[in-house]
Structures are given as structure tokens and as C-alpha cells.
Design an enzyme around this catalytic site. Structure first.
Site, PDB file in Angstrom:
ATOM      1  N   ARG A  21       0.820  82.851  35.369  1.00  0.00           N
ATOM      2  CA  ARG A  21       0.939  81.339  35.806  1.00  0.00           C
ATOM      3  C   ARG A  21       2.080  81.027  36.783  1.00  0.00           C
ATOM      4  O   ARG A  21       3.222  81.889  36.594  1.00  0.00           O
ATOM      5  CB  ARG A  21       0.557  80.364  34.750  1.00  0.00           C
ATOM      6  CG  ARG A  21       1.714  80.207  34.036  1.00  0.00           C
ATOM      7  CD  ARG A  21       1.513  79.212  32.987  1.00  0.00           C
ATOM      8  NE  ARG A  21       1.723  77.854  33.131  1.00  0.00           N
ATOM      9  CZ  ARG A  21       2.142  76.983  32.030  1.00  0.00           C
ATOM     10  NH1 ARG A  21       2.097  77.205  30.847  1.00  0.00           N
ATOM     11  NH2 ARG A  21       2.442  75.715  32.580  1.00  0.00           N
ATOM     12  N   ARG A  22       2.249  80.174  37.269  1.00  0.00           N
ATOM     13  CA  ARG A  22       3.558  79.618  38.002  1.00  0.00           C
ATOM     14  C   ARG A  22       4.090  80.703  38.921  1.00  0.00           C
ATOM     15  O   ARG A  22       5.425  81.055  38.917  1.00  0.00           O
ATOM     16  CB  ARG A  22       4.503  79.212  37.044  1.00  0.00           C
ATOM     17  CG  ARG A  22       4.101  78.098  36.203  1.00  0.00           C
ATOM     18  CD  ARG A  22       5.130  77.723  35.120  1.00  0.00           C
ATOM     19  NE  ARG A  22       5.206  76.239  34.785  1.00  0.00           N
ATOM     20  CZ  ARG A  22       5.816  75.553  33.984  1.00  0.00           C
ATOM     21  NH1 ARG A  22       6.892  76.352  33.543  1.00  0.00           N
ATOM     22  NH2 ARG A  22       6.015  74.479  33.882  1.00  0.00           N
ATOM     23  N   TYR A  30      -1.162  64.763  23.731  1.00  0.00           N
ATOM     24  CA  TYR A  30      -2.200  63.699  22.766  1.00  0.00           C
ATOM     25  C   TYR A  30      -1.910  62.517  23.551  1.00  0.00           C
ATOM     26  O   TYR A  30      -2.809  61.256  23.247  1.00  0.00           O
ATOM     27  CB  TYR A  30      -1.792  63.800  21.440  1.00  0.00           C
ATOM     28  CG  TYR A  30      -2.251  65.119  21.034  1.00  0.00           C
ATOM     29  CD1 TYR A  30      -3.802  65.079  20.480  1.00  0.00           C
ATOM     30  CD2 TYR A  30      -1.727  66.389  20.967  1.00  0.00           C
ATOM     31  CE1 TYR A  30      -4.319  66.018  19.812  1.00  0.00           C
ATOM     32  CE2 TYR A  30      -2.386  67.227  20.195  1.00  0.00           C
ATOM     33  CZ  TYR A  30      -3.686  67.272  19.804  1.00  0.00           C
ATOM     34  OH  TYR A  30      -4.216  68.325  19.436  1.00  0.00           O
ATOM     35  N   HIS A  79       4.449  68.828  23.544  1.00  0.00           N
ATOM     36  CA  HIS A  79       2.883  68.965  22.797  1.00  0.00           C
ATOM     37  C   HIS A  79       2.127  67.447  22.519  1.00  0.00           C
ATOM     38  O   HIS A  79       1.215  67.220  23.004  1.00  0.00           O
ATOM     39  CB  HIS A  79       2.606  69.833  21.625  1.00  0.00           C
ATOM     40  CG  HIS A  79       1.340  69.806  21.242  1.00  0.00           C
ATOM     41  ND1 HIS A  79       0.341  70.659  22.127  1.00  0.00           N
ATOM     42  CD2 HIS A  79       0.354  69.348  20.597  1.00  0.00           C
ATOM     43  CE1 HIS A  79      -0.758  70.522  21.712  1.00  0.00           C
ATOM     44  NE2 HIS A  79      -0.931  69.760  20.625  1.00  0.00           N
ATOM     45  N   HIS A 121      -6.703  76.340  31.129  1.00  0.00           N
ATOM     46  CA  HIS A 121      -6.953  75.288  29.988  1.00  0.00           C
ATOM     47  C   HIS A 121      -6.467  73.807  30.173  1.00  0.00           C
ATOM     48  O   HIS A 121      -7.376  73.063  30.000  1.00  0.00           O
ATOM     49  CB  HIS A 121      -6.104  76.195  28.971  1.00  0.00           C
ATOM     50  CG  HIS A 121      -6.011  75.003  27.711  1.00  0.00           C
ATOM     51  ND1 HIS A 121      -6.960  74.646  26.844  1.00  0.00           N
ATOM     52  CD2 HIS A 121      -4.921  74.202  27.151  1.00  0.00           C
ATOM     53  CE1 HIS A 121      -6.734  73.764  25.800  1.00  0.00           C
ATOM     54  NE2 HIS A 121      -5.383  73.386  26.196  1.00  0.00           N
ATOM     55  N   PHE A 122      -5.292  73.788  30.797  1.00  0.00           N
ATOM     56  CA  PHE A 122      -5.004  72.313  30.801  1.00  0.00           C
ATOM     57  C   PHE A 122      -5.551  71.786  32.129  1.00  0.00           C
ATOM     58  O   PHE A 122      -5.554  70.529  32.186  1.00  0.00           O
ATOM     59  CB  PHE A 122      -3.486  72.074  30.587  1.00  0.00           C
ATOM     60  CG  PHE A 122      -2.498  72.641  31.912  1.00  0.00           C
ATOM     61  CD1 PHE A 122      -2.605  72.286  33.094  1.00  0.00           C
ATOM     62  CD2 PHE A 122      -1.768  73.799  31.198  1.00  0.00           C
ATOM     63  CE1 PHE A 122      -1.735  72.828  34.101  1.00  0.00           C
ATOM     64  CE2 PHE A 122      -0.953  74.412  32.177  1.00  0.00           C
ATOM     65  CZ  PHE A 122      -0.886  73.847  33.549  1.00  0.00           C
ATOM     66  N   HIS A 123      -5.978  72.529  32.766  1.00  0.00           N
ATOM     67  CA  HIS A 123      -6.980  71.782  34.078  1.00  0.00           C
ATOM     68  C   HIS A 123      -8.315  71.572  33.501  1.00  0.00           C
ATOM     69  O   HIS A 123      -9.113  70.417  34.225  1.00  0.00           O
ATOM     70  CB  HIS A 123      -7.126  72.840  35.457  1.00  0.00           C
ATOM     71  CG  HIS A 123      -6.047  72.620  35.973  1.00  0.00           C
ATOM     72  ND1 HIS A 123      -4.811  73.483  35.760  1.00  0.00           N
ATOM     73  CD2 HIS A 123      -5.637  71.898  37.253  1.00  0.00           C
ATOM     74  CE1 HIS A 123      -4.047  73.153  36.927  1.00  0.00           C
ATOM     75  NE2 HIS A 123      -4.425  72.224  37.579  1.00  0.00           N
TER      76      HIS A 123
END
Lengths: 161, 550
Positions: B441-442, B229, B225, B376-378
Site C-alpha cells: 500500500r501507499r 469505531y 483504532h 479493507h478500509f475502502h
């Protein structure tokens, strides 16, 4: 440190909303019992799963009126959901099913699209989740954690009649 | 063009920064090829030739994008900034540490890449045990981490020297933020270093029979996580320090910028369980405690949003903008150095909201391990962070090489940004939607024996592929722009560093009391992790032998 009046207002509203939100999910988890699948229900030697109860008898067992326990073993790349003579899980509509699942090899997933059933299967641990199937249908159960070359083929079904 | 200008960076420092930046774009290109191929395979439009595996590509894509592109770019950018703001040049020791870090990371990284290409490590970038990759893969990872530590030590060394030679003075904002970023990285990577060196290497070599799976996952997410950041803080450095100068304004508040970085440092590490909400072995109470700690980052995020838009509005009003939104009109929309990062900021609004959904304790069941998370993370790393890094590139390469950004490249940059956004709208938009419907996913192309649910996901997977192709075109254009920047006409480009609108005295000195902040971080980590980890180490736990399932 000078903080502009408008920024104080902005932060106060934001932080207040944050704590209301955390309160809501906290109450729903601890007072209303909608918790994520958690805990060491019990720990199990992942290399001896098939010899240890309840996994020595995988399959769907009736435990009450419209209440079942589904004991499932996951492996690369499938799920054992019953003995050879009755490999497919079937329950009547309106049944509550307690899923008790573990893995004999790597980490797998256990997801039923269209429901809130979604959990990780970690070797050495037993994962549990409960769901009430109100509507009839053939529910897809799939592995949603990458587990190897044929991960995309890892699936089973539960038939609600 | 002005003759006889002074370069903004010492050529020796420029070489170090450039090595990092160019390696980052090399990784971006390779990772982009893998990503584009995955999207068309998953859409059912293409089958991979020559025995290349979908999951092999996915492993390469994850590691090249999430680890290599980001880490190299960040270290290059931070070194350029500390050279510029803290002393005008890197100290010889800092430069040596920077090169040593680069060498170790690159050596380790190439070994990791080789193992993936040889299909000995198709374990994805999370390398969850008990899937067992070749030992060289884990050794390579260890070298990448240790290399990045050396790079971090270089930044700390430069900062310490600056403080010693400028007693009583406030450190430059960029330097302060660079220190926070690397401090976060050093503390977070301890987790993955323990996982790799203590658990996975001895196990993959064969010195130990089994591995404690829950512990390895917990150590991974203790790192996993804060990793996000680590991508975000340098992005914030651009937004807080660089963007005000580019738009011709001032930094809204130096003190609040520092405070938000300290809060991000405190609340980004003791929160890894929100990636493990759906798994056994952790009690609901500790999951909830870490969820609460996770949500504390909402506070510095709200502060950041306020500061950025306050900068825009203040600057607009000084330029005579009228009305509630008049200040929007005077922003330099045609300057890619502003436009690309600004679009990143806008993308961060839905991206951040999606993150709140993910971390919402039991409600995570709706989206866990579905394509929603990939979507989301894209938006976060592949849009907010990537577009900001692209925006930085348009002035950083000219600063290093003593060249100028031409109108043509600027225009191509705007087109690149728009293409990227369109591609991402298709790809991330469909990922979010189909994820809510349950598509995992994946996972390679499959219809789950033609199950109705899975058949209905297909149109979204095709839309993802269209997005993937548009993104790949945008990525190639970015590489063309980088090459064009390297060949741009000579000239002077200033390093755009914003100045604070308040005097130096307005920033309280306690913000640089590192001993206090590090102690608080350690206390929070001990609080959030001690009891659950003790539980995982308990006598009833079983280890798992390793498997190669690919």
C-alpha cells in the site's frame, strides 16, 4: 433485559467460535512459536548504526549448515545488504536466513512477497525475522511503509540458487 | 404539499448542522479528486503535472476523507439528532460549543491543508515520526482535535440538561448513542493529543532534539483504532434508530442496542497494538492480549447483525410476508434512504470478515501494509460508512431546509449507490486480491526494476484505476444530488426516528451509569497499555532526530 432464544443461540455459537479461534492463534504463537516479529531485541542509537555490531559488517554471514544471518541496514531509499565488493545476498536453496535489520533514518518496511516475511523497521530498534527459502529464485525485498519521495524505488533482492 | 408545516429543526440549529454537512461534502469532493488521480497514477496510466507529488495527494486524500469528511458529517448528524430528541432544540450553550468547535476545526483544518498543498507535510494521515512536517501542520492538527472536543462537550451538555429536567426517565436512544460516540472520541483522542502536543510540536519547533518513535506510534494507534469505531457508531445509529422508521417498523430492542454500544465503547480503545503487530519494541504477550481484546467487538457486532435483521423480518411478517425470506420482498428497495444504508450493511459482512483477518496476530504478516489493508478500509469506511452517510443526507438536508426528497433525486440516489458499489467492487476487490499477492500500500507507480512479481500486479492496479474512475463519477453524482436537495421543492420532511417495540421499562437503568462504564474503560486501557508503555520509556531507548524525506 430480555434476549430472544434465537439470539442466545446465535451469540453462543459466535462466541464459542471466537474463543476456539483465539485459542488456535494463541497456541500457534506461544506453543508452536510462530510469533510476529516483536520485542526489544536490542536497542540501538539510530544515528550511529554503522559503528555498532553487527551493523558495522552488513551482509550475509554463514552461521551453520544451510543457515545464514543477513545483517541489513535500511535508509531512505535503499538497503545496505553487504560490503562494496559483494553487495548482493546469495544463498543456496533450502537455506534458513535470520534477517537482522534496522533503520538509520525514518520508519521503513521489510517485505518479501510470496513469503511470510513482513516487518516494520523502526529507528532505535532492531527487527528480526527468520525464513527458510525452499525454492530457487530472485526474491524481491521491498519497503512497504511510506518513507519519502522515492519510497517506491526502495528495494533489494535475495538470490536463492 | 401541506401548508404551514412546522420545521423539524430550529433554523438556528439547522444552520449549524448544515455548515457541518456541507463542509463534509466539500472535503469529500476534494478528497475524491485526489483519490481518483492516485488510482490512475498507480495504474501507470497517468503522470502528475506541475510538480504535484503522489504522496502529497495521498496525504490530502487520507486527511480529507478519513478525518474531515467523517468528523464533520458525524458531528452534524449527531447535533441534528440530539436537537430533535433531547428538548426539540439545542440549548444556547450547546449551540455556542458547536460553533466554537466548527470554527477551531475549520481553522486548524485549513492550516493543515495549506501545509500539505505547500508540500511541507507529505507525511500521510498517520504522520509517523521521525518524518518531520512543518510545525504549523501539527498545530493545525491540535486545533482540529481541540475543536472536536468542544463539539463533544456540547453533546454532553445537552444530554446532562435533558437528564436533569427528565428525572427518572430513560434518555432517548439517539441521545444515548450520541453520548457514547463522543465519549469514545474524547477518550481516544487523548492519545493523539499527547502525541502531537507533548512529542511532535516541541520537536518540530526545535525545542527537543529527538523523538521517541515507538511511543509516538503507540499513542497514534491508541487513537487510530477507536477512530474507526468513531466512524462506525454513527453508522450504527442510522441502522439501529433511523432505518426501522424508514421501513415502517420498530426498533428490535432498545436495551440490546444500548448494551452493544457500551460493549463497543469498552473494547474499541485498549486494542491499538493490532496495528503494530509487525513491529519491534512490543512483547508478543502484550500483542496477543490486545488481539484478544480486539476480538471482543465480535460480540456487539453479532448482536447488531441479529437486531437489524430481526427488525427487517419482524416488520415483514407484520406486513404479511410469508416463507423463510418473504420479508425481504417488502423492504422499500426503491427508497434511497433505505437502499444506500442497506447496501452499506451488506458490504460490512465481507468488510468485517477482512478485519478479523487483519487482527489475527501472527497471520497479519500475510497482509500487513499490503493493498489488502487499503481494500479493507475502502469497504468499511468508504462503503459501509459512506453509503450510510449518503443515505442520511437524502432526508437530513430536506429536514433542515424544509424541503422534500423528489422522485427524481431519489432515483439519482439509487443510481449513485449502484455506481458506487460497482466502482468499489473493482477497486476494493482488486486491492484485496493484489494485496494477498504482496503489492504494498501507499506506494506510487513502480515495477521494482521489472521484477516478475511486480509486473504480475499491474493488471490489478489497472482494475483499481477503473474502479477509481467509476467511484469518482459516483462521487460527482453525489455532489449533484446534494445541490439538487438544496434546491428541492418546499415541504415537510419528518425526522425519521424509530420507536422501540418494547416498553421503556424493558431497558435496565444500569446502562446509563456512566461512572461505571468510564471507570471500566480506564481500567481496561491501563491494563492493556501500562507495562508496554513503561517498557518504551525505559532507560535504554534512543530518540530519533527528524527527517524531511519528501
Amino acid at each position: 433485559m430480555h434476549i430472544h432464544r434465537l439470539e442466545k443461540v446465535w451469540l453462543a455459537i459466535g462466541i464459542a467460535m471466537l474463543f476456539v479461534f483465539l485459542g488456535v492463534i494463541g497456541i500457534s504463537a506461544f506453543a508452536l512459536g510462530t510469533q510476529p516479529p516483536s520485542e526489544h531485541h536490542h536497542m540501538i542509537d539510530p544515528t550511529k548504526v554503522k559503528e555498532i555490531a553487527p551493523f558495522d559488517q552488513p551482509g550475509i554471514h554463514q552461521v551453520g549448515r544451510k543457515e545464514y544471518e543477513a545483517v541489513i541496514i535500511s535508509f531512505a531509499f535503499g538497503y545496505t545488504t553487504g560490503p562494496k565488493e559483494q553487495p548482493v545476498m546469495k544463498v543456496p536453496a533450502g537455506s534458513t536466513v535470520h534477517f537482522t535489520v534496522t533503520s538509520t533514518d525514518v520508519v521503513h518496511g521489510f517485505e518479501i512477497p510470496g513469503t511470510n516475511v513482513n516487518m516494520m523497521l523502526v529507528p532505535g530498534e532492531v527487527s528480526q525475522v527468520t525464513h527458510t527459502f525452499k525454492e530457487k529464485g530472485e526474491y524481491l525485498i521491498l519497503c512497504n511503509e511510506y518513507c519519502g519521495i522515492a519510497h517506491e524505488a526502495m528495494m533489494t533482492k535475495i538470490i536463492v540458487e | 404539499m401541506k401548508q404551514g408545516f412546522i420545521r423539524q429543526l430550529d433554523p438556528k440549529d439547522g444552520a449549524l448542522v448544515m455548515a457541518h454537512i456541507l463542509f463534509a461534502f466539500f472535503a469529500l469532493l476534494l478528497g475524491g479528486i485526489a483519490g481518483m488521480l492516485q488510482s490512475v497514477v498507480r495504474g501507470g496510466m497517468y503522470t502528475l503535472p506541475g510538480g504535484i507529488g503522489y504522496y502529497q495527494l495521498l496525504t490530502a486524500h487520507g486527511i480529507l476523507m478519513a478525518i474531515v469528511f467523517t468528523t464533520y458529517f458525524i458531528i452534524g448528524f449527531l447535533y441534528s439528532g440530539i436537537a430533535r430528541t433531547m428538548g426539540g432544540a439545542l440549548l444556547p450553550m450547546t449551540r455556542r460549543l458547536g460553533w466554537a468547535g466548527f470554527a477551531l476545526m475549520t481553522g486548524g483544518g485549513l492550516v493543515v491543508l495549506a501545509m500539505i498543498l505547500l508540500d511541507k507535510a507529505s507525511v500521510l494521515y498517520t504522520f509517523y515520526a521521525p518524518m518531520k512536517a512543518a510545525p504549523q501542520f501539527y498545530f493545525g492538527l491540535a486545533f482540529v482535535v481541540i475543536g472536536s472536543w468542544l463539539s463533544g462537550f456540547g453533546i454532553f451538555y445537552q444530554y446532562r440538561d435533558w437528564r436533569k429536567t427528565h428525572r427518572g426517565k430513560l434518555s432517548p436512544l439517539f441521545g444515548f448513542m450520541a453520548v457514547v460516540t463522543m465519549l469514545l472520541w474524547q477518550i481516544a483522542t487523548i492519545g493523539v493529543a499527547i502525541e502531537v502536543i507533548v512529542q511532535l510540536i516541541p520537536w518540530s519547533v526545535g525545542w527537543t532534539e529527538t523523538v521517541n518513535v515507538m511511543l509516538s506510534r503507540t499513542l497514534f494507534w491508541y487513537f487510530g483504532h477507536p477512530l474507526v469505531y468513531f466512524w462506525l457508531l454513527p453508522t450504527y445509529i442510522c441502522w439501529y434508530v433511523i432505518i426501522p422508521e424508514i421501513i415502517g417498523g420498530k426498533i428490535y430492542s432498545d436495551a440490546l442496542a444500548r448494551l452493544s454500544f457500551i460493549l463497543l465503547l469498552l473494547f474499541s480503545i485498549p486494542v491499538g497494538f493490532h496495528h503494530q503487530l509487525m513491529e519491534p519494541g512490543v512483547s508478543p504477550l502484550w500483542k496477543y492480549i490486545q488481539v484478544v481484546l480486539t476480538f471482543m467487538v465480535v460480540i456487539p457486532s453479532l448482536m447488531t447483525a441479529f437486531s437489524l435483521f430481526a427488525t427487517f423480518e419482524q416488520n415483514g411478517r407484520l406486513k404479511g410476508a410469508k416463507g423463510l425470506f418473504g420479508w425481504l420482498k417488502v423492504l422499500p428497495w426503491k427508497d434511497v434512504r433505505f437502499f444506500a444504508p442497506f447496501m452499506g450493511m451488506l458490504a460490512f459482512i465481507p468488510a468485517g470478515a477482512g478485519g478479523i483477518v487483519n487482527a489475527s496476530n501472527q497471520m497479519n504478516a500475510v497482509v500487513h501494509n499490503t493493498l489488502w489493508v487499503t481494500g479493507h478500509f475502502h469497504l468499511t469506511v468508504a462503503t459501509s460508512v459512506a453509503l450510510t452517510f449518503f443515505g442520511i443526507t437524502y432526508w437530513l438536508i430536506p429536514v433542515i431546509t424544509g424541503r422534500v426528497l423528489t422522485k427524481r433525486v431519489n432515483k439519482l440516489g439509487i443510481i449513485q449507490t449502484v455506481l458506487w458499489l460497482v466502482g468499489m467492487l473493482f477497486m476494493s476487490g482488486s486491492m484485496h486480491t493484489v494485496g494477498l499477492l504482496g503489492s504494498p500500500r501507499r506506494t506510487a507507480y513502480t515495477t521494482y526494476q521489472d521484477h516478475t512479481d511486480a509486473i504480475l500486479w499491474m493488471p490489478y492496479h489497472v482494475a483499481m484505476a477503473i474502479g477509481g474512475i467509476i467511484l469518482f463519477v459516483a462521487l460527482v453524482l453525489m455532489i449533484i444530488n446534494v445541490v439538487a436537495l438544496l434546491r428541492a421543492p418546499k415541504g415537510e420532511t419528518l425526522y425519521p426516528l424509530g420507536k422501540s417495540s418494547a416498553p421503556e421499562e424493558a431497558t435496565p437503568r444500569f446502562l446509563e451509569r456512566w461512572g461505571v462504564w468510564i471507570s471500566l474503560v480506564v481500567l481496561l486501557i491501563l491494563f492493556a497499555y501500562t507495562i508496554p508503555v513503561m517498557d518504551m520509556l525505559g532507560p535504554d531507548t534512543y530518540g530519533a532526530p527528524g527527517y524531511k524525506t519528501w
